[in-house]
Structure formats: C-alpha cells, structure tokens
Write a protein that holds these residues in place. Structure first.
Motif, PDB file in Angstrom:
ATOM      1  N   THR A  38      45.724 -65.588  67.291  1.00 50.13           N
ATOM      2  CA  THR A  38      45.448 -65.375  65.940  1.00 50.13           C
ATOM      3  C   THR A  38      44.704 -64.106  65.949  1.00 50.13           C
ATOM      4  O   THR A  38      43.918 -63.623  66.837  1.00 50.13           O
ATOM      5  CB  THR A  38      44.493 -66.232  65.259  1.00 50.13           C
ATOM      6  OG1 THR A  38      43.182 -66.073  65.775  1.00 50.13           O
ATOM      7  CG2 THR A  38      45.018 -67.697  65.375  1.00 50.13           C
ATOM      8  N   ALA A  39      45.136 -63.351  64.928  1.00 51.58           N
ATOM      9  CA  ALA A  39      44.329 -61.873  64.651  1.00 51.58           C
ATOM     10  C   ALA A  39      44.238 -61.685  63.166  1.00 51.58           C
ATOM     11  O   ALA A  39      45.092 -62.373  62.286  1.00 51.58           O
ATOM     12  CB  ALA A  39      45.189 -60.822  65.334  1.00 51.58           C
ATOM     13  N   ARG A  40      43.290 -60.755  62.815  1.00 55.55           N
ATOM     14  CA  ARG A  40      43.180 -60.546  61.520  1.00 55.55           C
ATOM     15  C   ARG A  40      44.424 -60.207  60.758  1.00 55.55           C
ATOM     16  O   ARG A  40      44.647 -60.468  59.930  1.00 55.55           O
ATOM     17  CB  ARG A  40      42.089 -59.665  61.267  1.00 55.55           C
ATOM     18  CG  ARG A  40      40.756 -60.307  60.996  1.00 55.55           C
ATOM     19  CD  ARG A  40      39.524 -59.368  60.685  1.00 55.55           C
ATOM     20  NE  ARG A  40      39.419 -58.283  61.381  1.00 55.55           N
ATOM     21  CZ  ARG A  40      38.540 -57.185  61.264  1.00 55.55           C
ATOM     22  NH1 ARG A  40      37.988 -57.362  59.944  1.00 55.55           N
ATOM     23  NH2 ARG A  40      38.563 -56.033  61.866  1.00 55.55           N
ATOM     24  N   ARG A  41      45.053 -59.121  61.515  1.00 56.74           N
ATOM     25  CA  ARG A  41      46.464 -58.617  60.993  1.00 56.74           C
ATOM     26  C   ARG A  41      47.505 -59.320  61.653  1.00 56.74           C
ATOM     27  O   ARG A  41      47.528 -59.657  62.680  1.00 56.74           O
ATOM     28  CB  ARG A  41      46.814 -57.269  61.153  1.00 56.74           C
ATOM     29  CG  ARG A  41      45.682 -56.287  60.349  1.00 56.74           C
ATOM     30  CD  ARG A  41      45.959 -54.890  60.507  1.00 56.74           C
ATOM     31  NE  ARG A  41      46.074 -54.540  61.809  1.00 56.74           N
ATOM     32  CZ  ARG A  41      47.102 -54.120  62.528  1.00 56.74           C
ATOM     33  NH1 ARG A  41      48.477 -54.123  62.012  1.00 56.74           N
ATOM     34  NH2 ARG A  41      47.256 -53.663  63.708  1.00 56.74           N
ATOM     35  N   ALA A  42      48.544 -60.233  60.642  1.00 54.80           N
ATOM     36  CA  ALA A  42      49.499 -60.844  61.146  1.00 54.80           C
ATOM     37  C   ALA A  42      50.533 -60.145  61.902  1.00 54.80           C
ATOM     38  O   ALA A  42      51.192 -60.485  62.992  1.00 54.80           O
ATOM     39  CB  ALA A  42      50.126 -61.486  59.997  1.00 54.80           C
ATOM     40  N   LEU A  64      44.760 -64.690  60.915  1.00 57.76           N
ATOM     41  CA  LEU A  64      43.467 -65.219  60.611  1.00 57.76           C
ATOM     42  C   LEU A  64      42.413 -64.491  60.410  1.00 57.76           C
ATOM     43  O   LEU A  64      42.135 -63.613  61.228  1.00 57.76           O
ATOM     44  CB  LEU A  64      43.123 -66.343  61.657  1.00 57.76           C
ATOM     45  CG  LEU A  64      42.028 -67.098  61.559  1.00 57.76           C
ATOM     46  CD1 LEU A  64      41.759 -68.038  60.468  1.00 57.76           C
ATOM     47  CD2 LEU A  64      41.530 -67.991  62.922  1.00 57.76           C
ATOM     48  N   ASP A  65      41.603 -64.385  59.411  1.00 59.50           N
ATOM     49  CA  ASP A  65      40.375 -63.967  59.156  1.00 59.50           C
ATOM     50  C   ASP A  65      39.485 -64.914  59.222  1.00 59.50           C
ATOM     51  O   ASP A  65      39.317 -65.363  58.019  1.00 59.50           O
ATOM     52  CB  ASP A  65      40.404 -62.760  58.063  1.00 59.50           C
ATOM     53  CG  ASP A  65      39.061 -62.081  57.905  1.00 59.50           C
ATOM     54  OD1 ASP A  65      38.149 -62.495  58.424  1.00 59.50           O
ATOM     55  OD2 ASP A  65      38.981 -61.107  56.969  1.00 59.50           O
ATOM     56  N   SER A  71      41.710 -67.931  54.289  1.00 61.72           N
ATOM     57  CA  SER A  71      42.586 -67.662  55.690  1.00 61.72           C
ATOM     58  C   SER A  71      42.248 -69.009  56.395  1.00 61.72           C
ATOM     59  O   SER A  71      43.236 -69.537  56.904  1.00 61.72           O
ATOM     60  CB  SER A  71      42.109 -66.388  56.075  1.00 61.72           C
ATOM     61  OG  SER A  71      42.840 -66.072  57.289  1.00 61.72           O
ATOM     62  N   VAL A  72      41.032 -69.516  56.481  1.00 58.27           N
ATOM     63  CA  VAL A  72      40.846 -70.489  57.361  1.00 58.27           C
ATOM     64  C   VAL A  72      41.580 -71.745  56.953  1.00 58.27           C
ATOM     65  O   VAL A  72      42.347 -72.523  57.725  1.00 58.27           O
ATOM     66  CB  VAL A  72      39.542 -70.793  57.511  1.00 58.27           C
ATOM     67  CG1 VAL A  72      38.949 -72.091  58.346  1.00 58.27           C
ATOM     68  CG2 VAL A  72      38.617 -69.773  58.358  1.00 58.27           C
ATOM     69  N   ARG A  73      41.614 -72.118  55.571  1.00 55.97           N
ATOM     70  CA  ARG A  73      42.426 -73.084  55.014  1.00 55.97           C
ATOM     71  C   ARG A  73      43.984 -73.036  55.300  1.00 55.97           C
ATOM     72  O   ARG A  73      44.525 -74.170  55.633  1.00 55.97           O
ATOM     73  CB  ARG A  73      41.984 -73.319  53.587  1.00 55.97           C
ATOM     74  CG  ARG A  73      40.700 -73.815  53.186  1.00 55.97           C
ATOM     75  CD  ARG A  73      40.547 -74.357  51.777  1.00 55.97           C
ATOM     76  NE  ARG A  73      40.277 -73.273  51.123  1.00 55.97           N
ATOM     77  CZ  ARG A  73      39.365 -72.443  50.790  1.00 55.97           C
ATOM     78  NH1 ARG A  73      38.109 -72.967  51.023  1.00 55.97           N
ATOM     79  NH2 ARG A  73      39.397 -71.599  49.948  1.00 55.97           N
TER      80      ARG A  73
END
Length: 246
Positions: A38-42, A64-65, A71-73
């Motif tokens: 996972t990274a903040r930018r897909a 994922l941020d 984003s977590v949900r």
C-alpha cells in the motif's frame, strides 16, 4: 503453524523502492506470502508492486492513506472482497518532522500531522483489521518504530540531544506505548503485537558510506517479528531481533 504460502500480509507506507517497506514486501513475498503493498498514491503502489511481480512475487497494489478514515474503510472492504483474510499487518507508514525540531518551538499543526500518520493512522488501521487478524491462526502486527521513541537508546533516544525532531520522537514513543497496551489486550488471542526499530538503515543516497546498514538488513528484523511462532514474544520492542528497552 500454517504454511507461509497460505498467508496474507499488508504493508503500509511503501512509497519508494529504496524504502524499508518495499524491501519488507519483497522479503515476505519471497517466502510465499501474498503481500498487499500500500501507498498513499495508488499509482505508486501499482508501479512498485509491478516491480516485485516482475520478480515472480505475489504482490498486489492498493492505495491507502492511513490518516483518512474513509481510505481505511475502503481498503478493509477491498481486502474482504479480494482475499477474505489477513494474517500479518506491518504498520510502516510514518510522518517525519524537521531535522532539529524542538518541543518548545515546534509547529504544532505539523506535529499533529506527524502524530496523525504514525500513531493514529496505525491505531486506526489496527482497529479496522483486528477482526480479520483474530481469525488467523497466526495473526501478527508489527509496528515499525524507532530508538528515537525510547528512553533506552543511548544515541537517538528521548533522553539524548539528537536532532531527530521532537514530534517524530514523540510519535514513535506513543506507537511503542500503543504496542504494549494492545498486546496486553490480545494476550488470549493468536495475535502477537510487537514494535521493531529497523536501525540506522541506508534508505538514502550515501547512507552506507555513513555507516548505515543495507536496507535488506533493516527489513529483516521486521520480517522476523512478522513470522514469529505462536509462542513468541508480544508487547516487546526489538532491533535486529534483540529486545530493546522502552
């Protein structure tokens, strides 16, 4: 214990190929573990996961941020839909503070950003994913911490005058405290929760020339904690597989 190639791991904060998170993904996937990168930018997650897939590894990208509840949900729902299980959570995402930041003069808005990612982001994700981890026969949570958040580290710790930045140190100390409390709460489950400091690691250009260890060595201690046997330690703080003082 269950075969490694039946397990699923999630690693947060994998923003670049030179980082510890990327190498953790490589090492976990190299042992047959399906690894969710996972990274903040897909787009970054897709590119980095593609590099590892080119090595023949089962690595799957997700945006994922951890600082954003939505984003977590969304990620939690996707894990349920895509793989339906989770065995290992590596909380690697972290905020950074300015070099030399002092408590008396720190920008508290920026300090809040650091804590939101390092502490509350990890806490938020753990709360969301604990139901899946409790279903695993060998649930593991590894919080990637730092000696900067410990009173026991003689070089970078809380009782030293190092220049790591106060908000970074406080966020890691809080992450260590969260590790201890969660581990106590989960003592009757199969979920082991530990904090790991990767040590001074060459995640930057010229790092090894300054005495930093290779990234693969820093990642190895995190992977070790992710693969502990069910009778392994929990609620502890480690570096290079050796327990550290809090």
């Amino acid at each position: 214990m269950e075969a490694l190639n039946n397990r699923v791991a999630l690693v947060t904060g994998v923003g670049r190929a030179a980082g510890i998170g990327f190498e953790v993904c490589r090492q976990l996937a190299s042992q047959g573990i399906t690894t969710l990168l996972t990274a903040r930018r897909a787009e970054a997650a897709e590119s980095l996961a593609g590099t590892l897939r080119d090595e023949g590894l089962d690595v799957r990208p997700y945006g994922l941020d951890v600082a954003e509840p939505d984003s977590v949900r969304q990620l939690t729902d996707r894990i349920q839909e895509d793989v339906g299980r989770l065995d290992i959570l590596i909380n690697n995402a972290a905020g950074t503070s300015a070099y030399g930041e002092q408590a008396a003069t720190a920008d508290l808005d920026q300090a809040h950003v650091v804590l939101e990612t390092t502490l509350f982001g990890s806490w938020r994700l753990i709360q969301a994913l604990l139901p899946l981890l409790r279903q695993s026969p060998a649930g593991r949570i590894v919080n990637v911490s730092s000696g900067a958040g410990s009173h026991g580290d003689p070089m970078f710790g809380l009782a030293t005058n190092n220049q790591m930045g106060t908000s970074y140190a406080v966020s890691k100390a809080a992450l260590n405290a969260l590790t201890s409390k969660l581990a106590l709460e989960e003592k009757e489950s199969n979920v082991l929760i530990n904090a790991v400091c990767p040590g001074f690691t060459a995640t930057f250009e010229g790092g090894e020339a300054m005495g930093a260890q290779p990234v693969a060595d820093g990642a190895a201690g995190i992977v070790w904690a992710a693969l502990l046997d069910n009778d392994g330690p929990t609620g502890k703080f480690f570096r290079n597989k050796a327990e550290l003082a809090w």
